[in-house]
Design a protein around this motif. Sequence first.
Motif, mmCIF file in Angstrom:
data_model
loop_
_atom_site.group_PDB
_atom_site.id
_atom_site.type_symbol
_atom_site.label_atom_id
_atom_site.label_comp_id
_atom_site.label_asym_id
_atom_site.label_seq_id
_atom_site.Cartn_x
_atom_site.Cartn_y
_atom_site.Cartn_z
ATOM 1 N N PHE A 79 113.588 7.516 48.253
ATOM 2 C CA PHE A 79 113.294 6.079 48.497
ATOM 3 C C PHE A 79 113.766 5.241 48.361
ATOM 4 O O PHE A 79 114.084 4.270 48.939
ATOM 5 N N GLU A 80 114.192 5.275 46.638
ATOM 6 C CA GLU A 80 114.986 4.415 46.327
ATOM 7 C C GLU A 80 116.190 3.882 46.413
ATOM 8 O O GLU A 80 116.426 2.959 46.503
ATOM 9 N N ALA A 81 116.744 5.597 46.696
ATOM 10 C CA ALA A 81 118.471 4.819 46.850
ATOM 11 C C ALA A 81 118.287 4.296 48.271
ATOM 12 O O ALA A 81 119.208 3.942 48.746
ATOM 13 N N LEU A 82 117.405 5.211 49.845
ATOM 14 C CA LEU A 82 117.568 4.331 50.933
ATOM 15 C C LEU A 82 117.228 3.034 50.333
ATOM 16 O O LEU A 82 118.022 1.484 51.392
ATOM 17 N N ARG A 83 116.112 2.545 50.021
ATOM 18 C CA ARG A 83 115.731 0.660 50.120
ATOM 19 C C ARG A 83 116.848 0.028 48.867
ATOM 20 O O ARG A 83 116.930 -0.936 49.254
ATOM 21 N N ASP A 84 117.160 0.662 47.774
ATOM 22 C CA ASP A 84 118.523 -0.024 47.513
ATOM 23 C C ASP A 84 120.434 0.084 48.158
ATOM 24 O O ASP A 84 120.738 -0.198 47.305
ATOM 25 N N GLY A 85 119.929 0.824 49.254
ATOM 26 C CA GLY A 85 121.396 0.594 49.617
ATOM 27 C C GLY A 85 122.404 1.722 49.804
ATOM 28 O O GLY A 85 123.513 1.057 49.472
ATOM 29 N N VAL A 86 122.113 2.875 48.913
ATOM 30 C CA VAL A 86 122.891 3.707 48.328
ATOM 31 C C VAL A 86 123.703 4.623 49.432
ATOM 32 O O VAL A 86 122.879 4.289 50.135
ATOM 33 N N PRO A 175 126.506 7.034 34.212
ATOM 34 C CA PRO A 175 126.845 6.262 35.547
ATOM 35 C C PRO A 175 126.542 4.705 36.152
ATOM 36 O O PRO A 175 126.489 4.066 36.568
ATOM 37 N N ARG A 176 125.494 4.781 34.949
ATOM 38 C CA ARG A 176 123.881 3.431 34.776
ATOM 39 C C ARG A 176 124.843 2.526 34.128
ATOM 40 O O ARG A 176 125.213 1.323 34.926
ATOM 41 N N ASN A 177 126.006 2.934 33.169
ATOM 42 C CA ASN A 177 126.956 1.801 32.165
ATOM 43 C C ASN A 177 128.230 1.691 33.523
ATOM 44 O O ASN A 177 129.160 0.062 34.021
ATOM 45 N N LEU A 178 128.799 2.712 34.272
ATOM 46 C CA LEU A 178 129.647 2.356 35.473
ATOM 47 C C LEU A 178 129.130 1.357 36.173
ATOM 48 O O LEU A 178 129.288 0.643 36.630
ATOM 49 N N GLY A 179 127.597 0.989 36.856
ATOM 50 C CA GLY A 179 127.233 0.268 37.528
ATOM 51 C C GLY A 179 127.274 -0.957 37.377
ATOM 52 O O GLY A 179 127.420 -1.419 38.329
ATOM 53 N N ALA A 180 126.826 -0.768 35.672
ATOM 54 C CA ALA A 180 126.170 -2.597 35.550
ATOM 55 C C ALA A 180 127.889 -3.460 35.615
ATOM 56 O O ALA A 180 127.632 -4.423 35.791
ATOM 57 N N VAL A 181 128.474 -2.156 35.569
ATOM 58 C CA VAL A 181 130.190 -2.795 35.035
ATOM 59 C C VAL A 181 130.475 -3.706 36.112
ATOM 60 O O VAL A 181 131.383 -4.296 36.644
ATOM 61 N N GLY A 206 123.150 7.187 41.084
ATOM 62 C CA GLY A 206 122.952 5.982 40.326
ATOM 63 C C GLY A 206 123.988 5.265 39.928
ATOM 64 O O GLY A 206 123.224 4.382 39.395
ATOM 65 N N ALA A 207 124.879 5.065 39.895
ATOM 66 C CA ALA A 207 125.713 3.942 39.642
ATOM 67 C C ALA A 207 126.027 3.237 40.846
ATOM 68 O O ALA A 207 125.675 2.263 40.648
ATOM 69 N N TRP A 208 125.451 3.455 42.565
ATOM 70 C CA TRP A 208 125.350 2.834 43.343
ATOM 71 C C TRP A 208 123.977 1.977 43.253
ATOM 72 O O TRP A 208 124.058 0.283 43.290
ATOM 73 N N LYS A 209 123.262 2.309 42.725
ATOM 74 C CA LYS A 209 121.180 1.980 42.393
ATOM 75 C C LYS A 209 121.795 0.846 41.386
ATOM 76 O O LYS A 209 121.396 -0.581 41.833
ATOM 77 N N THR A 210 122.491 1.239 39.861
ATOM 78 C CA THR A 210 122.796 0.007 38.968
ATOM 79 C C THR A 210 123.901 -1.257 39.470
ATOM 80 O O THR A 210 123.195 -1.850 39.038
ATOM 81 N N SER A 211 124.200 -0.913 40.494
ATOM 82 C CA SER A 211 125.094 -2.062 40.805
ATOM 83 C C SER A 211 124.208 -2.576 41.825
ATOM 84 O O SER A 211 124.611 -4.073 41.990
ATOM 85 N N ALA A 212 122.665 -2.726 42.020
ATOM 86 C CA ALA A 212 122.130 -4.007 42.884
ATOM 87 C C ALA A 212 123.478 -4.270 43.657
ATOM 88 O O ALA A 212 122.943 -5.277 44.848
ATOM 89 N N GLY A 213 123.459 -3.055 44.920
ATOM 90 C CA GLY A 213 124.481 -3.878 45.839
ATOM 91 C C GLY A 213 126.276 -3.937 45.392
ATOM 92 O O GLY A 213 126.656 -3.977 47.014
#
Length: 313
Positions: A79-86, A175-181, A206-213
Amino acid sequence: MAANNRRMSGKKGAQVGSGGQRRKGLEGKGPTPPAEMRKGHKKNRVAGAKARQTARRPAPRGRGGRSTSELVVGRNPVFEALRDGVPASTLYVQQFIDNDERVREALQLAAERGGINLMEAPRPELDRMTNGLNHQGLVLQVPPYEYAHPQDLADAALDDGEDPLIVALDGVTDPRNLGAVVRSVSAFRGHGVVVPERRAAGMTAGAWKTSAGAAARTPVARATNLTRALEAYKKAGIVVVGLAADGEVELGDLEALGGPVVIVVGSEGKGLSRLVGETCDYRVRIPMPGGAESLNAGVAAGIVLYEAARRRS
């Protein structure tokens, strides 16, 4: 005679009630599933054929290569992956699954986004796909990420008449650090992120999600050899700046940030590798009056990107 007529009429008298034991049979079963999920429906057959065709089709190789597909497992993660646009290609739903609120919400999001195949599968098949993980009846397939080539990032900046502003990650495995960068690069109008092909975080869910789109509009390139990629940037006239706690230059004194630059960020524990550090034109330190020993990759990249954006404004 009247009594005899009543007996012969065949009409039933009062019946014993169920005592509420069959009440569940009268309750609603929630909204009707999408046509793609209804067995026997034409759209269900078409979606199944497309999913099988996609699975058989060989993946085209771009200049930067592709990652492998990934599975997101479990009701809340899906659900969270679909909601966050992954990005997603197929949502697998277990046959005869309990249609709870989270399942309904996931199906609704998949239908609203479009382009996601909805497939019913028996539980043993989902168990096999996930190697026995607790999938809770929902499995989301994330397609392979199409990486750019490191040179593509510089070329895109020059085509727009801008000095390249690129971040390269050396030994960052979270991957969360990559998404934040990626998110910081997008926020400060950078032109992309470079990661090594091996022993480094890739563009996972996880990287997609952390990047917030931000991953949808900020390219990530993959280098077979990061040192050679940095040397190629230098030959193209781009200054390579490495972040190091013992750097010779303080961030505020580095004039090169106002021009074409690649910012290299190492891992939180080990920093820059030896060869990458020797390739950098400058080794820069971020002043930290609070006495912290190091910053994680996402925070460090954001600070330097802000300084670069300030000098370019």
